[in-house]
Write a protein that holds these residues in place. Structure first.
Motif, PDB file in Angstrom:
ATOM      1  N   SER A  61       0.831  -1.212   0.000  1.00 17.00           N
ATOM      2  CA  SER A  61       0.000   0.000   0.000  1.00 17.00           C
ATOM      3  C   SER A  61       0.859   1.253   0.000  1.00 17.00           C
ATOM      4  O   SER A  61       0.518   2.245  -0.644  1.00 17.00           O
ATOM      5  CB  SER A  61      -0.967   0.000   1.187  1.00 17.00           C
ATOM      6  OG  SER A  61      -0.295   0.239   2.407  1.00 17.00           O
ATOM      7  N   ARG A  62       1.978   1.218   0.708  1.00 16.82           N
ATOM      8  CA  ARG A  62       2.878   2.383   0.742  1.00 16.82           C
ATOM      9  C   ARG A  62       3.495   2.639  -0.627  1.00 16.82           C
ATOM     10  O   ARG A  62       3.561   3.775  -1.093  1.00 16.82           O
ATOM     11  CB  ARG A  62       3.981   2.183   1.768  1.00 16.82           C
ATOM     12  CG  ARG A  62       3.475   2.211   3.194  1.00 16.82           C
ATOM     13  CD  ARG A  62       4.591   1.919   4.157  1.00 16.82           C
ATOM     14  NE  ARG A  62       4.096   1.708   5.505  1.00 16.82           N
ATOM     15  CZ  ARG A  62       4.804   1.961   6.590  1.00 16.82           C
ATOM     16  NH1 ARG A  62       6.042   2.407   6.486  1.00 16.82           N
ATOM     17  NH2 ARG A  62       4.286   1.737   7.770  1.00 16.82           N
ATOM     18  N   ILE A  63       3.953   1.583  -1.261  1.00 13.72           N
ATOM     19  CA  ILE A  63       4.571   1.732  -2.590  1.00 13.72           C
ATOM     20  C   ILE A  63       3.543   2.216  -3.608  1.00 13.72           C
ATOM     21  O   ILE A  63       3.834   3.063  -4.443  1.00 13.72           O
ATOM     22  CB  ILE A  63       5.211   0.404  -3.040  1.00 13.72           C
ATOM     23  CG1 ILE A  63       6.443   0.119  -2.177  1.00 13.72           C
ATOM     24  CG2 ILE A  63       5.588   0.460  -4.526  1.00 13.72           C
ATOM     25  CD1 ILE A  63       6.987  -1.277  -2.322  1.00 13.72           C
ATOM     26  N   LEU A  64       2.327   1.693  -3.522  1.00 21.32           N
ATOM     27  CA  LEU A  64       1.293   2.054  -4.487  1.00 21.32           C
ATOM     28  C   LEU A  64       0.521   3.310  -4.079  1.00 21.32           C
ATOM     29  O   LEU A  64      -0.354   3.761  -4.818  1.00 21.32           O
ATOM     30  CB  LEU A  64       0.327   0.877  -4.676  1.00 21.32           C
ATOM     31  CG  LEU A  64       0.973  -0.400  -5.218  1.00 21.32           C
ATOM     32  CD1 LEU A  64      -0.059  -1.502  -5.323  1.00 21.32           C
ATOM     33  CD2 LEU A  64       1.651  -0.151  -6.555  1.00 21.32           C
ATOM     34  N   ASN A  65       0.870   3.864  -2.914  1.00 23.47           N
ATOM     35  CA  ASN A  65       0.253   5.092  -2.427  1.00 23.47           C
ATOM     36  C   ASN A  65      -1.274   4.972  -2.319  1.00 23.47           C
ATOM     37  O   ASN A  65      -2.019   5.830  -2.808  1.00 23.47           O
ATOM     38  CB  ASN A  65       0.644   6.289  -3.298  1.00 23.47           C
ATOM     39  CG  ASN A  65       0.398   7.603  -2.599  1.00 23.47           C
ATOM     40  OD1 ASN A  65       0.475   7.692  -1.381  1.00 23.47           O
ATOM     41  ND2 ASN A  65       0.080   8.621  -3.374  1.00 23.47           N
ATOM     42  N   VAL A  66      -1.703   3.879  -1.686  1.00 22.58           N
ATOM     43  CA  VAL A  66      -3.130   3.669  -1.434  1.00 22.58           C
ATOM     44  C   VAL A  66      -3.326   3.295   0.032  1.00 22.58           C
ATOM     45  O   VAL A  66      -2.392   2.850   0.703  1.00 22.58           O
ATOM     46  CB  VAL A  66      -3.741   2.566  -2.332  1.00 22.58           C
ATOM     47  CG1 VAL A  66      -3.686   2.963  -3.791  1.00 22.58           C
ATOM     48  CG2 VAL A  66      -3.054   1.226  -2.114  1.00 22.58           C
ATOM     49  N   ASP A  67      -4.528   3.455   0.508  1.00 25.32           N
ATOM     50  CA  ASP A  67      -4.872   3.099   1.879  1.00 25.32           C
ATOM     51  C   ASP A  67      -4.942   1.578   1.995  1.00 25.32           C
ATOM     52  O   ASP A  67      -5.625   0.925   1.198  1.00 25.32           O
ATOM     53  CB  ASP A  67      -6.226   3.725   2.214  1.00 25.32           C
ATOM     54  CG  ASP A  67      -6.634   3.561   3.660  1.00 25.32           C
ATOM     55  OD1 ASP A  67      -6.293   2.527   4.276  1.00 25.32           O
ATOM     56  OD2 ASP A  67      -7.315   4.455   4.171  1.00 25.32           O
ATOM     57  N   PRO A  68      -4.247   0.976   2.964  1.00 25.37           N
ATOM     58  CA  PRO A  68      -4.311  -0.481   3.102  1.00 25.37           C
ATOM     59  C   PRO A  68      -5.727  -0.990   3.371  1.00 25.37           C
ATOM     60  O   PRO A  68      -6.072  -2.100   2.982  1.00 25.37           O
ATOM     61  CB  PRO A  68      -3.369  -0.796   4.262  1.00 25.37           C
ATOM     62  CG  PRO A  68      -3.163   0.490   4.974  1.00 25.37           C
ATOM     63  CD  PRO A  68      -3.394   1.580   3.978  1.00 25.37           C
ATOM     64  N   THR A  69      -6.556  -0.160   4.003  1.00 25.31           N
ATOM     65  CA  THR A  69      -7.950  -0.560   4.230  1.00 25.31           C
ATOM     66  C   THR A  69      -8.685  -0.698   2.909  1.00 25.31           C
ATOM     67  O   THR A  69      -9.493  -1.599   2.729  1.00 25.31           O
ATOM     68  CB  THR A  69      -8.663   0.458   5.143  1.00 25.31           C
ATOM     69  OG1 THR A  69      -7.939   0.551   6.366  1.00 25.31           O
ATOM     70  CG2 THR A  69     -10.089   0.041   5.431  1.00 25.31           C
ATOM     71  N   TRP A  70      -8.369   0.182   1.963  1.00 16.81           N
ATOM     72  CA  TRP A  70      -8.985   0.075   0.638  1.00 16.81           C
ATOM     73  C   TRP A  70      -8.579  -1.240  -0.037  1.00 16.81           C
ATOM     74  O   TRP A  70      -9.408  -1.899  -0.665  1.00 16.81           O
ATOM     75  CB  TRP A  70      -8.611   1.265  -0.249  1.00 16.81           C
ATOM     76  CG  TRP A  70      -9.219   1.163  -1.615  1.00 16.81           C
ATOM     77  CD1 TRP A  70     -10.485   1.505  -1.970  1.00 16.81           C
ATOM     78  CD2 TRP A  70      -8.600   0.642  -2.789  1.00 16.81           C
ATOM     79  NE1 TRP A  70     -10.696   1.225  -3.300  1.00 16.81           N
ATOM     80  CE2 TRP A  70      -9.544   0.694  -3.817  1.00 16.81           C
ATOM     81  CE3 TRP A  70      -7.331   0.140  -3.062  1.00 16.81           C
ATOM     82  CZ2 TRP A  70      -9.268   0.273  -5.118  1.00 16.81           C
ATOM     83  CZ3 TRP A  70      -7.057  -0.288  -4.354  1.00 16.81           C
ATOM     84  CH2 TRP A  70      -8.015  -0.212  -5.368  1.00 16.81           C
ATOM     85  N   LEU A  71      -7.311  -1.625   0.135  1.00 13.66           N
ATOM     86  CA  LEU A  71      -6.868  -2.890  -0.455  1.00 13.66           C
ATOM     87  C   LEU A  71      -7.642  -4.061   0.138  1.00 13.66           C
ATOM     88  O   LEU A  71      -7.936  -5.019  -0.561  1.00 13.66           O
ATOM     89  CB  LEU A  71      -5.367  -3.097  -0.247  1.00 13.66           C
ATOM     90  CG  LEU A  71      -4.435  -2.186  -1.040  1.00 13.66           C
ATOM     91  CD1 LEU A  71      -2.988  -2.470  -0.686  1.00 13.66           C
ATOM     92  CD2 LEU A  71      -4.664  -2.316  -2.535  1.00 13.66           C
ATOM     93  N   LEU A  72      -7.964  -3.978   1.417  1.00  6.86           N
ATOM     94  CA  LEU A  72      -8.696  -5.057   2.073  1.00  6.86           C
ATOM     95  C   LEU A  72     -10.194  -5.048   1.794  1.00  6.86           C
ATOM     96  O   LEU A  72     -10.795  -6.082   1.561  1.00  6.86           O
ATOM     97  CB  LEU A  72      -8.500  -4.981   3.591  1.00  6.86           C
ATOM     98  CG  LEU A  72      -7.152  -5.439   4.113  1.00  6.86           C
ATOM     99  CD1 LEU A  72      -7.029  -5.094   5.581  1.00  6.86           C
ATOM    100  CD2 LEU A  72      -6.982  -6.929   3.889  1.00  6.86           C
ATOM    101  N   ARG A  73     -10.779  -3.874   1.838  1.00  7.46           N
ATOM    102  CA  ARG A  73     -12.247  -3.786   1.795  1.00  7.46           C
ATOM    103  C   ARG A  73     -12.808  -3.127   0.550  1.00  7.46           C
ATOM    104  O   ARG A  73     -13.961  -3.362   0.209  1.00  7.46           O
ATOM    105  CB  ARG A  73     -12.732  -3.015   3.017  1.00  7.46           C
ATOM    106  CG  ARG A  73     -12.403  -3.710   4.299  1.00  7.46           C
ATOM    107  CD  ARG A  73     -12.976  -2.968   5.455  1.00  7.46           C
ATOM    108  NE  ARG A  73     -12.526  -3.604   6.695  1.00  7.46           N
ATOM    109  CZ  ARG A  73     -12.448  -2.989   7.840  1.00  7.46           C
ATOM    110  NH1 ARG A  73     -12.810  -1.729   7.941  1.00  7.46           N
ATOM    111  NH2 ARG A  73     -12.030  -3.630   8.906  1.00  7.46           N
TER     112      ARG A  73
END
Length: 79
Positions: A61-73
């Motif tokens: 998520s850090r590398i892709l500059n996205v919220d890890p919660t978004w990746l999960l949910r």
């Protein structure tokens, strides 16, 4: 077949939006965080075959500059 993770499709989407290929993401993980994930691993994660460890998801998520919660949910908000 049951999926090994719920974030694979969103990882793929975010990776493409970041203009990274799977090899570049794997290299960034190793260089920036000393996490060894191969291109093949990334492919399996994106297809839901391989699970993702919590710290791997955080670094992705850090590398892709996205919220890890978004990746999960996911949600209706933009990345």
């Amino acid at each position: 077949m049951d999926r090994a993770n719920v974030s694979g499709n969103r990882i793929k989407e975010a990776r493409k939006r970041a203009n990274l290929d799977q090899v570049e993401l794997a290299v960034a993980l190793e260089v920036e965080y000393q996490v060894k994930i191969t291109q093949s691993d990334i492919s399996e994660i994106e297809r839901g075959i391989r699970g993702v460890k919590d710290y791997e998801l955080d670094y992705i998520s850090r590398i892709l500059n996205v919220d890890p919660t978004w990746l999960l949910r996911g949600n209706n908000n933009e990345i």
